[in-house]
Design a protein around this motif. Structure first.
Motif, short mmCIF file in Angstrom:
data_model
loop_
_atom_site.label_atom_id
_atom_site.label_comp_id
_atom_site.label_asym_id
_atom_site.label_seq_id
_atom_site.Cartn_x
_atom_site.Cartn_y
_atom_site.Cartn_z
N GLN A 289 -6.70 -19.30 2.87
CA GLN A 289 -7.38 -18.53 1.69
C GLN A 289 -7.09 -16.92 1.79
OE1 GLN A 289 -11.67 -19.18 1.91
NE2 GLN A 289 -11.27 -21.70 1.25
N GLN A 290 -7.07 -16.39 2.68
CA GLN A 290 -6.93 -14.83 3.13
C GLN A 290 -5.48 -14.53 2.38
OE1 GLN A 290 -7.54 -13.92 6.91
NE2 GLN A 290 -9.70 -13.70 6.70
N LYS A 291 -4.39 -15.53 2.93
CA LYS A 291 -3.11 -15.36 2.60
C LYS A 291 -3.02 -15.52 0.80
CE LYS A 291 1.56 -16.20 3.53
NZ LYS A 291 2.65 -16.82 4.10
N GLU A 292 -3.84 -16.44 0.67
CA GLU A 292 -3.61 -16.51 -1.05
C GLU A 292 -4.31 -15.36 -1.96
OE1 GLU A 292 -5.66 -20.19 -1.97
OE2 GLU A 292 -4.23 -21.51 -1.68
N GLN A 293 -5.26 -14.88 -1.30
CA GLN A 293 -5.85 -13.59 -1.70
C GLN A 293 -4.95 -12.49 -1.72
OE1 GLN A 293 -9.64 -13.03 -0.03
NE2 GLN A 293 -10.58 -14.48 -0.89
N ARG A 294 -4.30 -12.29 -0.74
CA ARG A 294 -3.24 -11.28 -0.52
C ARG A 294 -2.01 -11.55 -1.58
NH1 ARG A 294 -2.98 -11.89 4.50
NH2 ARG A 294 -0.70 -12.91 4.66
N LEU A 295 -1.54 -12.72 -1.54
CA LEU A 295 -0.59 -13.04 -2.64
C LEU A 295 -0.97 -12.74 -4.17
CD1 LEU A 295 0.83 -16.46 -1.20
CD2 LEU A 295 2.13 -14.28 -1.17
N ASP A 296 -2.23 -13.22 -4.36
CA ASP A 296 -2.56 -12.89 -5.65
C ASP A 296 -2.68 -11.41 -6.13
OD1 ASP A 296 -3.02 -15.62 -6.45
OD2 ASP A 296 -5.26 -15.41 -5.73
N CYS A 297 -3.28 -10.53 -5.07
CA CYS A 297 -3.14 -9.21 -5.24
C CYS A 297 -1.75 -8.61 -5.43
CB CYS A 297 -3.83 -8.55 -3.85
SG CYS A 297 -4.05 -6.65 -4.21
N GLU A 298 -0.84 -9.25 -4.45
CA GLU A 298 0.46 -8.68 -4.61
C GLU A 298 1.05 -8.96 -5.98
OE1 GLU A 298 2.41 -10.21 -1.34
OE2 GLU A 298 1.68 -8.82 0.20
N MET A 299 0.72 -10.31 -6.38
CA MET A 299 1.30 -10.73 -7.64
C MET A 299 0.62 -9.76 -9.00
SD MET A 299 1.22 -14.81 -7.08
CE MET A 299 1.34 -15.23 -8.65
N LYS A 300 -0.61 -9.73 -8.77
CA LYS A 300 -1.15 -8.71 -9.81
C LYS A 300 -0.26 -7.22 -9.94
CE LYS A 300 -5.40 -6.57 -11.33
NZ LYS A 300 -6.73 -6.49 -11.13
N GLU A 301 -0.19 -6.84 -8.71
CA GLU A 301 0.68 -5.54 -8.91
C GLU A 301 2.05 -5.80 -9.31
OE1 GLU A 301 0.38 -4.10 -4.74
OE2 GLU A 301 -1.81 -3.67 -4.82
N LEU A 302 2.53 -6.70 -8.81
CA LEU A 302 3.92 -6.77 -9.39
C LEU A 302 4.04 -6.93 -10.91
CD1 LEU A 302 5.66 -9.10 -6.61
CD2 LEU A 302 6.24 -7.05 -7.31
N LYS A 303 3.05 -7.66 -11.34
CA LYS A 303 2.97 -8.00 -12.75
C LYS A 303 2.71 -6.67 -13.58
CE LYS A 303 1.32 -12.80 -12.83
NZ LYS A 303 0.26 -13.68 -12.76
N GLU A 304 1.91 -5.87 -13.22
CA GLU A 304 1.70 -4.46 -13.75
C GLU A 304 3.15 -3.76 -13.46
OE1 GLU A 304 -1.60 -2.83 -11.82
OE2 GLU A 304 -2.82 -4.03 -12.63
N GLU A 305 3.51 -3.72 -12.48
CA GLU A 305 4.88 -2.98 -12.49
C GLU A 305 6.12 -3.71 -13.27
OE1 GLU A 305 7.33 -0.19 -10.29
OE2 GLU A 305 5.22 -0.28 -10.74
N ILE A 306 5.99 -4.74 -13.52
CA ILE A 306 7.09 -5.63 -14.39
C ILE A 306 6.77 -5.13 -15.86
CG2 ILE A 306 7.72 -7.87 -15.31
CD1 ILE A 306 7.36 -8.91 -12.32
N GLY A 307 5.60 -5.07 -16.14
CA GLY A 307 5.24 -4.59 -17.50
C GLY A 307 5.61 -3.06 -17.74
N ARG A 308 5.46 -2.42 -16.71
CA ARG A 308 5.86 -1.14 -17.07
C ARG A 308 7.39 -0.87 -17.17
NH1 ARG A 308 7.95 3.11 -14.08
NH2 ARG A 308 8.01 1.67 -12.28
#
Length: 447
Positions: free
Chosen positions: A360-379
């Protein structure tokens, strides 16, 4: 000597004509390529839309070069006079002095702020061996003209002319400009940008749009043709200078010869006079070629390298975007794998760790990294779209200016050559006419 020079000139002119024909054909082919329409979001269009200015409101003159000698270095400064009606300027007229390094700084700041706008090149810092001395008057004047053209091209640009660094360059005194330069990004920031650019260039672009591939192909061909024209033009000037020196040596020979030939005094002196007049006309022709045609061709040789750099910067922006997209896909794959296996946590289980909690901790970490990547991709997606749109429109603007400049250079060359040969023809026709008249007078006297 004259026949060899004529043959050599004919060969050079033949090469020049073929190269011009090839370049003209390529220009026409590009005009028939796919229309480079601009599609973008409203915000980006409003920010980067390039529209021609109806009224010129910034007038810049670069003149009065001065040599400066210090204990450390020797350099030249140029007076830069600006007259403007723009409201953002505190005054309507400014006068400052700038050295070559200041122009170089301005170009770097413009490229940093507008990486996909085409900024015309500066003259080279160093000249080729055997061409001119660095502080020779001719070299300084050639550089002054190039710097004058450089700043006025920026002043005529609908976006670059509103750049804040450009305003500072035109208005700030020397100490103010030096202080402003120190306010730029730090060394670590610049190194970070350089590292990202290198990484993007190494990675390359996976899906470059066809229109930019066509631009790359055009620039390669354009660079080859302009380089060839530049070399041929410089060779023509060199050969004409050698021909001029030969004529200057030839004229006095006829004058000396006339002193020992009583019956040929007048014809020999007339020939010497014709050669002297042809020397003056040839000097005018060489000056016209050196001041008008050669600088324009060489400017566009340098401009080809500028275009390649602009296209590389566009590719780097897209490559950075694609790398983030790939990174997001990799994170999604990692998360998907977590749902089907927990083998990676077996060893942790032997140590008494809760594998489900670790999962679960790794999933949360991946979700957080994916959220940051999505924001960066949008920019980055917006940045790519913005870069593409500005380059498309500025490319069309640059192409129009280039075709106008090159056509003007060729027309000037034709006009210069026509006037040159007309004047030379008139000089020698006057000699023939005078000799025919003298022959008729002699016959009348004998009869």
């Amino acid at each position: 000597m004259e026949s060899e020079s004529t043959t050599s000139s004919a060969q050079v002119n033949g090469n020049l004509a073929q190269t011009v024909a090839d370049l003209s054909k390529h220009m026409l082919e590009l005009d028939e390529d796919d229309d480079l329409e601009v599609f973008s979001k409203d915000a980006l269009i409003n920010q980067y839309k390039l529209e021609e200015q109806d009224i010129k409101d910034v007038f810049i003159t670069v003149d009065c070069p001065e040599n400066h000698v210090t204990s450390i270095e020797t350099f030249v400064t140029y007076r830069v006079i600006t007259k403007t009606t723009r409201s953002e300027f505190d005054s309507s007229e400014y006068e400052v002095r700038r050295r070559y390094q200041d122009f170089l700084w301005l170009k770097g700041k413009l490229e940093e702020a507008h990486p996909t706008l085409i900024i015309n090149p500066l003259p080279e810092k160093f000249v080729m061996k055997g061409m001119m001395e660095r502080f020779n008057d001719d070299f300084i004047e050639t550089r002054r003209k190039a710097l004058h053209k450089f700043v006025n091209r920026i002043a005529d640009h609908p976006i670059l002319s509103f750049n804040e660094d450009f305003k500072v360059f035109l208005t700030a005194q020397a100490w103010e400009l030096a202080s402003h330069k120190k306010q730029g990004p730090g060394l670590l920031s610049r190194m970070g940008e350089t590292v990202r650019a290198v990484a993007a260039s190494v990675r390359g672009v996976q899906n470059r749009p066809e229109e930019f591939t066509a631009m790359n192909d055009y620039v390669e061909t354009f660079s080859q043709k302009m380089g060839m024209l530049d070399k041929i033009a410089q060779r023509i000037v060199k050969e004409q200078k050698e021909y001029l020196e030969g004529m200057k040596e030839c004229g006095p020979v006829y004058t000396l010869w006339s002193g020992s030939e009583d019956q040929l005094v007048e014809p020999l002196k007339a020939i010497a006079g014709c050669i002297d007049n042809c020397c003056k006309v040839t000097e005018e022709q060489v000056a016209g070629l050196s001041e008008n045609q050669v600088p324009i061709l060489h400017e566009y040789v340098l401009c080809a390298e500028t275009l390649k750099a602009v296209l590389r910067r566009r590719d780097n922006i897209q490559a950075e975007y694609e790398s983030k997209v790939d990174a997001l896909a990799s994170k999604k794959a990692d998360k998907e794998n977590l749902k089907h296996t927990d083998l990676s946590f077996v060893f942790g289980g032997f140590l008494g760790k809760n594998t489900e909690e670790a999962k679960q901790q790794k999933e949360q970490r991946l979700d957080c990294e994916m959220k940051e990547l999505k924001e960066e991709i949008g920019r980055l997606e917006d940045k790519v779209e913005c870069a593409n749109n500005t380059l498309k429109v500025d490319w069309e603007r640059w192409k129009r200016n280039m075709q106008s400049d090159v056509k003007s250079a060729f027309v000037d060359m034709a006009d210069t050559n026509m006037n040159y040969y007309k004047k030379c023809l008139a000089i020698w026709e006057s000699f023939l006419t005078s000799q025919k008249t003298d022959v008729h007078l002699e016959k009348d006297t004998d009869s």
